[in-house]
Design a protein around this motif. Structure first.
Motif, PDB file in Angstrom:
ATOM      1  N   LEU A  23       3.979   7.075  14.217  1.00 35.78           N
ATOM      2  CA  LEU A  23       4.485   5.770  14.623  1.00 35.78           C
ATOM      3  C   LEU A  23       6.009   5.800  14.743  1.00 35.78           C
ATOM      4  O   LEU A  23       6.581   5.300  15.712  1.00 35.78           O
ATOM      5  CB  LEU A  23       4.052   4.715  13.602  1.00 35.78           C
ATOM      6  CG  LEU A  23       4.349   3.262  13.894  1.00 35.78           C
ATOM      7  CD1 LEU A  23       3.524   2.788  15.080  1.00 35.78           C
ATOM      8  CD2 LEU A  23       4.043   2.416  12.669  1.00 35.78           C
ATOM      9  N   GLY A  24       6.661   6.425  13.769  1.00 41.85           N
ATOM     10  CA  GLY A  24       8.116   6.539  13.811  1.00 41.85           C
ATOM     11  C   GLY A  24       8.592   7.442  14.929  1.00 41.85           C
ATOM     12  O   GLY A  24       9.580   7.145  15.607  1.00 41.85           O
ATOM     13  N   ALA A  25       7.904   8.553  15.148  1.00 41.70           N
ATOM     14  CA  ALA A  25       8.298   9.481  16.208  1.00 41.70           C
ATOM     15  C   ALA A  25       8.185   8.806  17.573  1.00 41.70           C
ATOM     16  O   ALA A  25       9.029   9.028  18.455  1.00 41.70           O
ATOM     17  CB  ALA A  25       7.429  10.733  16.160  1.00 41.70           C
TER      18      ALA A  25
ATOM     19  N   LEU B  77      12.249   4.654   7.299  1.00 44.71           N
ATOM     20  CA  LEU B  77      11.634   3.962   6.175  1.00 44.71           C
ATOM     21  C   LEU B  77      10.442   3.157   6.670  1.00 44.71           C
ATOM     22  O   LEU B  77      10.567   2.385   7.626  1.00 44.71           O
ATOM     23  CB  LEU B  77      12.655   3.043   5.508  1.00 44.71           C
ATOM     24  CG  LEU B  77      12.156   2.071   4.461  1.00 44.71           C
ATOM     25  CD1 LEU B  77      11.633   2.814   3.242  1.00 44.71           C
ATOM     26  CD2 LEU B  77      13.260   1.120   4.049  1.00 44.71           C
ATOM     27  N   PHE B  78       9.291   3.322   6.026  1.00 46.25           N
ATOM     28  CA  PHE B  78       8.060   2.619   6.371  1.00 46.25           C
ATOM     29  C   PHE B  78       7.523   1.918   5.128  1.00 46.25           C
ATOM     30  O   PHE B  78       7.486   2.514   4.056  1.00 46.25           O
ATOM     31  CB  PHE B  78       6.979   3.604   6.849  1.00 46.25           C
ATOM     32  CG  PHE B  78       7.392   4.439   8.015  1.00 46.25           C
ATOM     33  CD1 PHE B  78       7.122   4.031   9.302  1.00 46.25           C
ATOM     34  CD2 PHE B  78       8.053   5.646   7.816  1.00 46.25           C
ATOM     35  CE1 PHE B  78       7.502   4.810  10.376  1.00 46.25           C
ATOM     36  CE2 PHE B  78       8.438   6.428   8.885  1.00 46.25           C
ATOM     37  CZ  PHE B  78       8.159   6.009  10.177  1.00 46.25           C
ATOM     38  N   VAL B  79       7.085   0.672   5.296  1.00 40.42           N
ATOM     39  CA  VAL B  79       6.442  -0.060   4.219  1.00 40.42           C
ATOM     40  C   VAL B  79       5.171  -0.680   4.793  1.00 40.42           C
ATOM     41  O   VAL B  79       5.220  -1.345   5.826  1.00 40.42           O
ATOM     42  CB  VAL B  79       7.361  -1.153   3.640  1.00 40.42           C
ATOM     43  CG1 VAL B  79       6.647  -1.935   2.568  1.00 40.42           C
ATOM     44  CG2 VAL B  79       8.635  -0.551   3.091  1.00 40.42           C
ATOM     45  N   ALA B  80       4.040  -0.431   4.134  1.00 39.61           N
ATOM     46  CA  ALA B  80       2.758  -0.963   4.575  1.00 39.61           C
ATOM     47  C   ALA B  80       2.196  -1.881   3.498  1.00 39.61           C
ATOM     48  O   ALA B  80       2.282  -1.572   2.310  1.00 39.61           O
ATOM     49  CB  ALA B  80       1.776   0.179   4.854  1.00 39.61           C
ATOM     50  N   GLY B  81       1.631  -3.003   3.919  1.00 39.49           N
ATOM     51  CA  GLY B  81       1.066  -3.936   2.963  1.00 39.49           C
ATOM     52  C   GLY B  81      -0.083  -4.731   3.557  1.00 39.49           C
ATOM     53  O   GLY B  81      -0.254  -4.777   4.776  1.00 39.49           O
TER      54      GLY B  81
ATOM     55  N   LEU C 143       0.807  -1.217   0.000  1.00 40.21           N
ATOM     56  CA  LEU C 143       0.000   0.000   0.000  1.00 40.21           C
ATOM     57  C   LEU C 143       0.838   1.264   0.000  1.00 40.21           C
ATOM     58  O   LEU C 143       0.474   2.241  -0.647  1.00 40.21           O
ATOM     59  CB  LEU C 143      -0.927   0.006   1.220  1.00 40.21           C
ATOM     60  CG  LEU C 143      -1.957  -1.097   1.268  1.00 40.21           C
ATOM     61  CD1 LEU C 143      -2.729  -1.026   2.563  1.00 40.21           C
ATOM     62  CD2 LEU C 143      -2.888  -0.991   0.088  1.00 40.21           C
ATOM     63  N   ALA C 144       1.934   1.255   0.747  1.00 40.00           N
ATOM     64  CA  ALA C 144       2.706   2.486   0.873  1.00 40.00           C
ATOM     65  C   ALA C 144       4.177   2.194   1.123  1.00 40.00           C
ATOM     66  O   ALA C 144       4.523   1.250   1.826  1.00 40.00           O
ATOM     67  CB  ALA C 144       2.162   3.328   2.017  1.00 40.00           C
ATOM     68  N   VAL C 145       5.005   3.025   0.534  1.00 39.04           N
ATOM     69  CA  VAL C 145       6.418   3.111   0.860  1.00 39.04           C
ATOM     70  C   VAL C 145       6.641   4.570   1.182  1.00 39.04           C
ATOM     71  O   VAL C 145       6.391   5.444   0.345  1.00 39.04           O
ATOM     72  CB  VAL C 145       7.326   2.673  -0.313  1.00 39.04           C
ATOM     73  CG1 VAL C 145       8.784   2.892   0.035  1.00 39.04           C
ATOM     74  CG2 VAL C 145       7.069   1.232  -0.683  1.00 39.04           C
ATOM     75  N   LEU C 146       7.076   4.844   2.404  1.00 41.02           N
ATOM     76  CA  LEU C 146       7.251   6.218   2.841  1.00 41.02           C
ATOM     77  C   LEU C 146       8.631   6.357   3.466  1.00 41.02           C
ATOM     78  O   LEU C 146       9.020   5.532   4.298  1.00 41.02           O
ATOM     79  CB  LEU C 146       6.166   6.582   3.862  1.00 41.02           C
ATOM     80  CG  LEU C 146       6.143   8.034   4.270  1.00 41.02           C
ATOM     81  CD1 LEU C 146       4.785   8.619   3.934  1.00 41.02           C
ATOM     82  CD2 LEU C 146       6.408   8.159   5.741  1.00 41.02           C
TER      83      LEU C 146
ATOM     84  N   MET D 284      -3.550  11.198   3.610  1.00 36.75           N
ATOM     85  CA  MET D 284      -3.132  12.070   4.709  1.00 36.75           C
ATOM     86  C   MET D 284      -3.175  11.312   6.041  1.00 36.75           C
ATOM     87  O   MET D 284      -2.294  11.459   6.877  1.00 36.75           O
ATOM     88  CB  MET D 284      -4.017  13.317   4.774  1.00 36.75           C
ATOM     89  CG  MET D 284      -3.591  14.290   5.858  1.00 36.75           C
ATOM     90  SD  MET D 284      -1.880  14.854   5.710  1.00 36.75           S
ATOM     91  CE  MET D 284      -2.081  16.108   4.499  1.00 36.75           C
ATOM     92  N   HIS D 285      -4.193  10.480   6.204  1.00 33.57           N
ATOM     93  CA  HIS D 285      -4.287   9.660   7.413  1.00 33.57           C
ATOM     94  C   HIS D 285      -3.066   8.744   7.533  1.00 33.57           C
ATOM     95  O   HIS D 285      -2.470   8.626   8.599  1.00 33.57           O
ATOM     96  CB  HIS D 285      -5.575   8.833   7.381  1.00 33.57           C
ATOM     97  CG  HIS D 285      -5.589   7.714   8.374  1.00 33.57           C
ATOM     98  ND1 HIS D 285      -5.758   7.914   9.718  1.00 33.57           N
ATOM     99  CD2 HIS D 285      -5.420   6.370   8.213  1.00 33.57           C
ATOM    100  CE1 HIS D 285      -5.696   6.749  10.343  1.00 33.57           C
ATOM    101  NE2 HIS D 285      -5.501   5.801   9.441  1.00 33.57           N
ATOM    102  N   TRP D 286      -2.716   8.074   6.434  1.00 35.36           N
ATOM    103  CA  TRP D 286      -1.574   7.161   6.469  1.00 35.36           C
ATOM    104  C   TRP D 286      -0.261   7.902   6.700  1.00 35.36           C
ATOM    105  O   TRP D 286       0.598   7.424   7.437  1.00 35.36           O
ATOM    106  CB  TRP D 286      -1.520   6.330   5.182  1.00 35.36           C
ATOM    107  CG  TRP D 286      -2.476   5.202   5.242  1.00 35.36           C
ATOM    108  CD1 TRP D 286      -3.678   5.104   4.618  1.00 35.36           C
ATOM    109  CD2 TRP D 286      -2.337   4.012   6.013  1.00 35.36           C
ATOM    110  NE1 TRP D 286      -4.297   3.929   4.948  1.00 35.36           N
ATOM    111  CE2 TRP D 286      -3.493   3.240   5.808  1.00 35.36           C
ATOM    112  CE3 TRP D 286      -1.353   3.536   6.863  1.00 35.36           C
ATOM    113  CZ2 TRP D 286      -3.686   2.007   6.414  1.00 35.36           C
ATOM    114  CZ3 TRP D 286      -1.544   2.302   7.467  1.00 35.36           C
ATOM    115  CH2 TRP D 286      -2.684   1.554   7.245  1.00 35.36           C
TER     116      TRP D 286
END
Length: 147
Positions: free
Chosen positions: A37-39, A70-74, A3-6, A28-30
């Motif tokens: 989450l990272g903070a 680095l964040f990856v969501a799936g 879904l996302a790579v941020l 924007m929510h993600w």
């Protein structure tokens, strides 16, 4: 589907984001969820130490690489184990592009090359390439007969 790579810096400024199959109104929510989450969890974390979270039946794997988060969501076929493989390939490509563990400045200097690597690794939400040598060949942007 991925879904996302941020990718963001340590204070939460987004450097690169790629969304697949996420409606514009949910992005924007993600963004805010992943940065928060990272903070909350990445302070004092070691380089390439993996963290896992779950949100709305979506798995998130995230890590620190120098000054970069680095964040990856799936979801569906991309559980936490598959996402760890994706994160590993992306961190390896970033380190290869930067020639060392990246600072924010070095990351931004190599921004174009890193984006090319991301495009070769993830295509339309699917993990495409994991082999380091193949990714290097593909980002050279030469016709296939010269590879």
């Amino acid at each position: 589907m991925l879904l996302a790579v941020l990718i963001c810096n340590s204070v939460g400024n987004i450097l690169v984001e790629r969304f697949n199959g996420v409606p514009a109104e949910e992005r924007m929510h993600w963004r805010s969820f992943l940065v928060k989450l990272g903070a909350d969890n990445l302070k004092g974390a070691r380089n390439e130490e993996y963290f896992v979270a779950s949100h709305k039946s979506v798995y998130v794997v995230y890590t620190v690489l120098g000054d970069i988060h680095l964040f990856v969501a799936g979801k569906d076929g991309y559980d936490e184990l598959a996402l760890v493989e994706v994160v590993t390939v992306i961190t390896t490509s970033i380190k290869d592009s930067c020639k060392k563990t990246p600072t924010e400045r070095l990351f931004l200097d190599k921004y174009g090359r890193i984006c090319l690597c991301l495009d070769e690794i993830v295509y339309k939400g699917i993990l495409e390439n994991t082999a380091k040598d193949r990714i290097k060949r593909l980002i050279r942007l030469k016709p296939p007969n010269e590879i």
